[in-house]
Enzyme design. Structure first.
Site, short mmCIF file in Angstrom:
data_model
loop_
_atom_site.label_atom_id
_atom_site.label_comp_id
_atom_site.label_asym_id
_atom_site.label_seq_id
_atom_site.Cartn_x
_atom_site.Cartn_y
_atom_site.Cartn_z
N ARG A 142 0.93 -1.14 -0.25
CA ARG A 142 -0.33 0.24 -0.60
C ARG A 142 1.15 1.50 -0.25
O ARG A 142 1.46 1.66 0.99
CB ARG A 142 -0.48 0.53 1.63
CG ARG A 142 -2.25 -0.47 1.20
CD ARG A 142 -3.39 0.40 0.27
NE ARG A 142 -4.39 -1.27 -0.15
CZ ARG A 142 -4.59 -1.96 -0.68
NH1 ARG A 142 -3.11 -3.01 -1.56
NH2 ARG A 142 -5.62 -3.17 -1.32
N GLU A 156 -3.63 7.57 -6.10
CA GLU A 156 -3.85 6.53 -6.83
C GLU A 156 -4.90 6.47 -8.32
O GLU A 156 -5.50 6.94 -8.01
CB GLU A 156 -3.68 5.01 -6.72
CG GLU A 156 -2.45 4.75 -6.76
CD GLU A 156 -2.72 2.82 -5.68
OE1 GLU A 156 -3.87 2.15 -6.11
OE2 GLU A 156 -1.76 2.17 -5.16
N HIS A 171 -0.92 -0.27 -9.96
CA HIS A 171 -1.39 -1.22 -9.06
C HIS A 171 -2.16 -2.71 -9.23
O HIS A 171 -3.19 -3.17 -9.84
CB HIS A 171 -2.65 -0.54 -8.83
CG HIS A 171 -3.29 -1.59 -7.39
ND1 HIS A 171 -3.64 -0.60 -5.79
CD2 HIS A 171 -3.42 -1.95 -6.06
CE1 HIS A 171 -4.20 -0.89 -5.44
NE2 HIS A 171 -3.46 -2.23 -4.87
N1 LIG Z 1 -0.46 -4.40 -4.80
C1 LIG Z 1 -1.87 -5.15 -4.54
O1 LIG Z 1 -2.49 -5.39 -5.83
C2 LIG Z 1 -2.09 -5.94 -3.62
C3 LIG Z 1 -1.82 -5.59 -2.12
N2 LIG Z 1 -1.68 -5.98 -1.10
C4 LIG Z 1 -1.76 -5.32 0.18
O2 LIG Z 1 -0.90 -6.12 0.66
C5 LIG Z 1 -1.04 -6.20 2.10
C6 LIG Z 1 -0.74 -7.70 3.00
O3 LIG Z 1 -1.32 -8.49 2.39
P1 LIG Z 1 -1.46 -9.99 3.29
O4 LIG Z 1 0.20 -10.40 3.27
O5 LIG Z 1 -2.69 -10.99 2.08
O6 LIG Z 1 -1.94 -9.34 4.41
P2 LIG Z 1 -1.96 -10.23 5.96
O7 LIG Z 1 -2.72 -10.06 6.61
O8 LIG Z 1 -1.50 -12.35 5.62
O9 LIG Z 1 -0.13 -10.55 6.82
C7 LIG Z 1 0.01 -8.78 7.14
C8 LIG Z 1 1.11 -9.13 7.73
O10 LIG Z 1 1.61 -7.85 8.41
C9 LIG Z 1 2.03 -7.84 10.09
N3 LIG Z 1 1.74 -6.47 10.47
C10 LIG Z 1 1.01 -5.83 10.64
N4 LIG Z 1 1.64 -4.18 11.35
C11 LIG Z 1 2.60 -5.14 11.13
C12 LIG Z 1 3.69 -3.86 11.54
N5 LIG Z 1 3.32 -3.30 12.15
N6 LIG Z 1 5.00 -4.51 11.44
C13 LIG Z 1 5.82 -5.38 10.46
N7 LIG Z 1 4.75 -6.78 10.35
C14 LIG Z 1 3.05 -6.22 10.75
C15 LIG Z 1 0.66 -8.58 10.46
O11 LIG Z 1 1.41 -9.80 11.28
C16 LIG Z 1 0.71 -9.80 9.39
O12 LIG Z 1 2.00 -11.53 9.42
C17 LIG Z 1 -2.54 -6.20 2.06
O13 LIG Z 1 -2.96 -5.65 3.24
C18 LIG Z 1 -2.46 -5.23 0.94
O14 LIG Z 1 -2.68 -3.69 1.81
C19 LIG Z 1 -2.38 -7.29 -1.64
C20 LIG Z 1 -2.70 -8.03 -2.25
C21 LIG Z 1 -2.95 -7.50 -3.48
O1 LIG Z 2 -7.72 -5.13 -6.31
C1 LIG Z 2 -6.85 -4.82 -6.57
O2 LIG Z 2 -6.80 -4.84 -7.67
C2 LIG Z 2 -6.39 -4.40 -6.08
C3 LIG Z 2 -5.88 -5.53 -4.81
C4 LIG Z 2 -5.36 -5.14 -3.33
O3 LIG Z 2 -4.77 -3.61 -2.89
C5 LIG Z 2 -6.07 -5.82 -2.21
O4 LIG Z 2 -6.56 -6.77 -2.22
O5 LIG Z 2 -5.51 -5.32 -1.20
#
Ligand SMILES: NC(=O)C1=CN([C@@H]2O[C@H](COP(=O)(O)OP(=O)(O)OC[C@H]3O[C@@H](n4cnc5c(N)ncnc54)[C@H](O)[C@@H]3O)[C@@H](O)[C@H]2O)C=CC1
Ligand SMILES: O=C(O)CCC(=O)C(=O)O
Length: 524
Positions: free
Chosen positions: A229, A258, A276
């Site tokens: 993010r 964005e 993104h």
């Molecule tokens: N670029 C894109 O299209 C996408 C971006 N994302 C982003 O990726 C992020 C992570 O996704 P997941 O791995 O599925 O989530 P998740 O919930 O499995 O992992 C997030 C991790 O961050 C850790 N965390 C929380 N606060 C923290 C801190 N202060 N310091 C260090 N670690 C911390 C948590 O303990 C957790 O292990 C999502 O929140 C989303 O914003 C997700 C999917 C697609």
């Molecule tokens: O919808 C999308 O393509 C963005 C995905 C994403 O950022 C998320 O799942 O957090």
């Protein structure tokens, strides 16, 4: 007919589970489309483009569920939705692999100058010496946030012969060891890593977690990636450290705003970017759309949802077991709300017998939703029940007792006001159904359903006859009648059921009877 608004571009095949939902209309339009009647929308499906603000929620009084086809819910005002009793769900793992692969592709591209070399060749150049890269092999990767995506990246990094340091305050040493990574503090990671990638959600804690102070601890020539993010790495501070040559290269899939428009980082050759795209694969889009479509369908079919952000998940199995108690808990709350006429400052719930083996916190919330029904103008459900009680200064206490008063199970709720307390006890009897077995000091046994009249009276000869006479004279048929008393000649109660609600005239006539102490209509 449920109206389901799909406000962002969501994979059409993935939405198929919604087509099986009886009485649902699927509308694929933006929330600001003049043809959309926001006040009639029951479900809202979004990706990241639609910003679900409190202002938007105020325009959607019928909204019951918001589904995010993806992971991050930072585009949804979850506290505002919770306050309104709107359930928020996401699709937590449908795009994990896609995002991990994208991050890895960005990392390889960054270290081998692939985007720059690609543009150069397309411009008819052939500059082999201008794009000398760096190997991933043997480098130390620092992963901030070792959740689903972070873990998948770690696995891939190990296969590429990289060393991996991770910082995640919620990661246990055992899990780190199992993944073959080194658990570090943020400072240790900053100092040691050749490449740093962030994979946390955007929260007040993670916003700017990599800022000027952090960047100055990193190695000269460090590479940074943000495919999570915008804002987790402070963009202004990063621009300063790219500008002064400390940072060797940056890969960004996400931005604070964005699209980013004129952005200080975009002018640097060693900053590579994508719009993104982390989750933008056919597979991920199908996965997340299917996940949320199924959940929305379950929700409207009164089945449990698993991926709620603001409601604890319960399995289908437990949900089925809990269902009868859920119903009686709600009815007890609603009976109390109609019997207690003064302000309530405490609700205490005692569970006894077999019900104590279930998730009683869920039942407490159901009881509260019944209690607040028609008392306040907010729709109260399991999502906002505790918050609503807290906001109204009502203390909610939950106890377990071994005394089930001879029943298999009992749920007893006492509402305390300034002057009085009122207690209702219910039970669920297999093959028989829900029963109310105690009303404010009196043992009784009635079905909590339909139009009821609860009368407190003196136990004197003829009182039941008088009540029957008055109702009979007005052509009102008594469907069932239960009586209870503590001792002969003392106070007593009767609970009568009718086929339709009593009119005010009948109530006024009954109130005139000498033996009557109080009368309450209860409509369930
Ligand atoms: N670029 C894109 O299209 C996408 C971006 N994302 C982003 O990726 C992020 C992570 O996704 P997941 O791995 O599925 O989530 P998740 O919930 O499995 O992992 C997030 C991790 O961050 C850790 N965390 C929380 N606060 C923290 C801190 N202060 N310091 C260090 N670690 C911390 C948590 O303990 C957790 O292990 C999502 O929140 C989303 O914003 C997700 C999917 C697609
Ligand atoms: O919808 C999308 O393509 C963005 C995905 C994403 O950022 C998320 O799942 O957090």
């Amino acid at each position: 007919m449920y109206q389901i608004l799909v406000a962002d571009s969501i994979n059409a095949e993935g939405l198929e589970p919604l087509l099986g939902l009886k009485e649902a209309e699927i509308i694929q339009k933006k929330t600001n489309d003049p043809e959309v009647n926001l006040d009639q929308i029951d479900a809202l499906l979004v990706r990241s483009a639609t910003k679900v603000t409190e202002k938007l929620l105020n325009q959607m009084p019928s909204l019951k569920i918001i589904a995010r086809a993806g992971v991050g819910v930072d585009n949804i005002d979850v506290p505002a939705a919770t306050k309104k009793g709107i359930i928020v769900i996401n699709a937590p793992d449908g795009n994990t692999i896609s995002t991990a692969e994208h991050t890895f592709a960005m990392m390889a591209s960054l270290l081998r100058n692939i985007p720059q070399a690609h543009s150069s060749v397309k411009n008819k150049e052939w500059k082999r010496n201008a794009f000398i890269g760096t190997e991933l092999y043997g480098k130390r990767l620092g992963i901030v946030g070792m959740g689903r995506i972070g873990s998948e990246i770690a696995k891939r990094a190990k296969v590429f012969g990289m060393n991996v340091n991770v910082f995640d305050p919620f990661l246990t040493k055992e899990r780190a060891a199992k993944l073959g990574v080194e658990s570090s503090t943020l400072d240790e990671l900053l100092v040691a890593a050749d490449i740093i990638t962030v994979h946390t959600p955007l929260t007040p804690e993670t916003k700017g977690i990599i800022n000027e102070e952090a960047l100055k601890k990193t190695k000269k020539g460090v590479y940074l990636l943000n495919c999570a993010r915008g804002g987790i790495i402070d963009e202004q501070d990063l621009a300063t450290y790219v500008g002064n040559g400390h940072v060797g290269g940056v890969a960004l899939d996400v931005f604070e705003t964005e699209p980013p428009g004129e952005h200080p980082l975009l002018k640097y050759e060693n900053v590579i970017v994508t719009p993104h795209l982390g989750a933008s694969t056919k597979e991920a889009q199908l996965n997340v759309a299917t996940q949320v479509a199924k959940e929305v369908r379950y929700f409207f079919e009164d089945l449990p949802v698993s991926n709620s952000i603001n409601l604890p998940a319960i399995s289908k199995d437990i949900f089925e077991k809990i269902q009868p108690f859920h119903q009686i808990s709600k009815q007890i709350g609603y009976i109390l709300s109609q019997c207690v006429k003064e302000g309530v400052h405490e609700l205490s719930i005692t569970y006894s017998g077999s019900v104590t083996n279930l998730e009683t916190s869920y039942l407490t919330k159901a009881m509260l939703s019944g209690f607040f029904k028609n008392r306040i103008d907010v729709n109260v459900n399991e999502v906002n029940a505790l918050l609503t009680a807290k906001e109204r200064g009502i203390t909610v206490g939950e106890k377990i007792s071994t005394d089930a008063f001879g029943y298999d199970n009992c749920i007893t709720v006492s509402a305390k006001g300034e002057e009085n307390a009122f207690t209702v006890r219910g039970t669920f009897i297999d093959h028989y159904g829900p029963r109310i077995v105690y009303l404010n000091g009196f043992n009784i046994d009635f079905l909590p359903e339909g139009n009821l009249l609860y009368i407190q009276h003196m136990d004197r000869p003829g009182v039941i006859g008088h009540v029957g006479q008055i109702l009979g004279d007005q052509g009102i048929n008594i469907a069932t009648m239960q009586v209870g008393r503590k001792q002969a000649g003392g106070e007593a109660i009767m609970v009568l059921a009718f086929d339709k609600p009593l009119n005010d005239h009948a109530l006024a006539s009954l109130e005139k009877l000498d033996e009557i102490v109080s009368i309450n209509s209860i409509n369930l």
